[in-house]
Write an enzyme that holds these catalytic residues in place. Sequence first.
Site, PDB file in Angstrom:
ATOM      1  N   CYS A  82      15.905  25.090  56.507  1.00 59.96           N
ATOM      2  CA  CYS A  82      15.578  26.053  57.562  1.00 59.96           C
ATOM      3  C   CYS A  82      16.714  26.996  57.924  1.00 59.96           C
ATOM      4  O   CYS A  82      16.504  27.982  58.630  1.00 59.96           O
ATOM      5  CB  CYS A  82      15.104  25.313  58.803  1.00 59.96           C
ATOM      6  SG  CYS A  82      13.640  24.297  58.514  1.00 59.96           S
ATOM      7  N   CYS A 212       5.555  22.580  68.805  1.00 65.19           N
ATOM      8  CA  CYS A 212       5.983  22.561  67.404  1.00 65.19           C
ATOM      9  C   CYS A 212       5.799  23.950  66.813  1.00 65.19           C
ATOM     10  O   CYS A 212       4.759  24.582  67.022  1.00 65.19           O
ATOM     11  CB  CYS A 212       5.150  21.566  66.596  1.00 65.19           C
ATOM     12  SG  CYS A 212       5.059  19.896  67.298  1.00 65.19           S
ATOM     13  N   CYS A 213       6.786  24.434  66.069  1.00 62.68           N
ATOM     14  CA  CYS A 213       6.649  25.756  65.465  1.00 62.68           C
ATOM     15  C   CYS A 213       5.595  25.723  64.365  1.00 62.68           C
ATOM     16  O   CYS A 213       5.395  24.699  63.712  1.00 62.68           O
ATOM     17  CB  CYS A 213       7.989  26.242  64.916  1.00 62.68           C
ATOM     18  SG  CYS A 213       8.587  25.360  63.477  1.00 62.68           S
TER      19      CYS A 213
END
Length: 395
Positions: A82, A212-213
Amino acid sequence: MSQRVVVAGVGMIPFTTPSRTESYDVMGTTAARAALADAGIGYEKIQQAYAGYVYGDSTCGQAVVYGLGQTGIPVINVNNNCSTGSSALFLARQAVESGAVDVALAVGFEQMQRGALAMGYTDRPSPMARFDVVMDEIQERDQSPFAAQMFGGAGRQYAERYGTAPETFAKISVKSRKHAANNPYAVFTDPVTVEEVLASPHIYGPLTRLQCCPPTCGAAAAVLVSEKFAKANGIDAGVVIKAQAMATDLPSTFTEKDMTKIVGYDMSKAAAHQVYEASGVAPTDIRVVELHDCFTANELLTYEAIGLTPEGTAEKFINDGDNTYGGRVVTNPSGGLLSKGHPLGATGLAQCAELVWQLRGQADARQVDGDLTLALQHNIGLGGAAVVTLYEKVS
């Protein structure tokens, strides 16, 4: 000898859900063109390119860069989970700062699939195997997504340690949506309430679905140049990278049986400390931050890891409104990963774009009040890498 690195241009495209995305090559090329246009230079001036993505075959970066032209320059593909976009930025900054080149392009993109993140290969050791072993010793496992178990477990452990209420985590999602409402690049812009966040399906620990993304597709880019090149070519040199550091996992990640360490607390703290030491800037000097809020739990932890508030005080920091407009430091004015979206390879460069716009006074309705001179970026990838970047507006 090192030279000052100017962020000459930034660009990104609106982030989307996987069902609405264009292909990665189209997205990446479009974002890179936007950054070049913002810098006011042609692709022929680029001397090196760093292309970040996580899900894709080798040399996807060339497929993106060749959409700009074929000039024979080095194209380096980057994958650091990420924090991939920030890792590409880190390499481009090093190339310019060292004098190896005068102009470098960092571009990040991701064409993601629906659903939770998954490992790409099952016929070889997982890079997360060491994390798995320690997690098995710390907490109960279930069928929820792996990343949610990591960050949800960290949030639960923090809440048990400091008595943090579930509503406190939910307030981060509420704040995120409020900020994203003013961002034309964000995926989720509709407001939510604390009650709606808490009522959404439970995932793991204190996390619900709205904490949550989402899986997201998109691209962003930055053009970095030397100060000498900027002056010689009439390029706006008003935003520079004042300091930048990357840190990876420390022994504490695996030896202290602490889920907050497992999700990168110590490497974030180490990278931030290096940036503060190198720049002479204190966290209290910062008024705008883009930080890695893949889950509400990680935003809360990061407040403390990068020194925005002392350890154990994140709940007060949130409840006092010190993390938003009118407070001490506006965190994720873009809406962050939770609402803007999180296309893994693009995230770090989208954070860069937002902060450059903030320092230039070009963030429209998201603009943080006052005369901003500093902006801080935090981006992590599990496995692991944490990149912290400090930008400065100079005259």
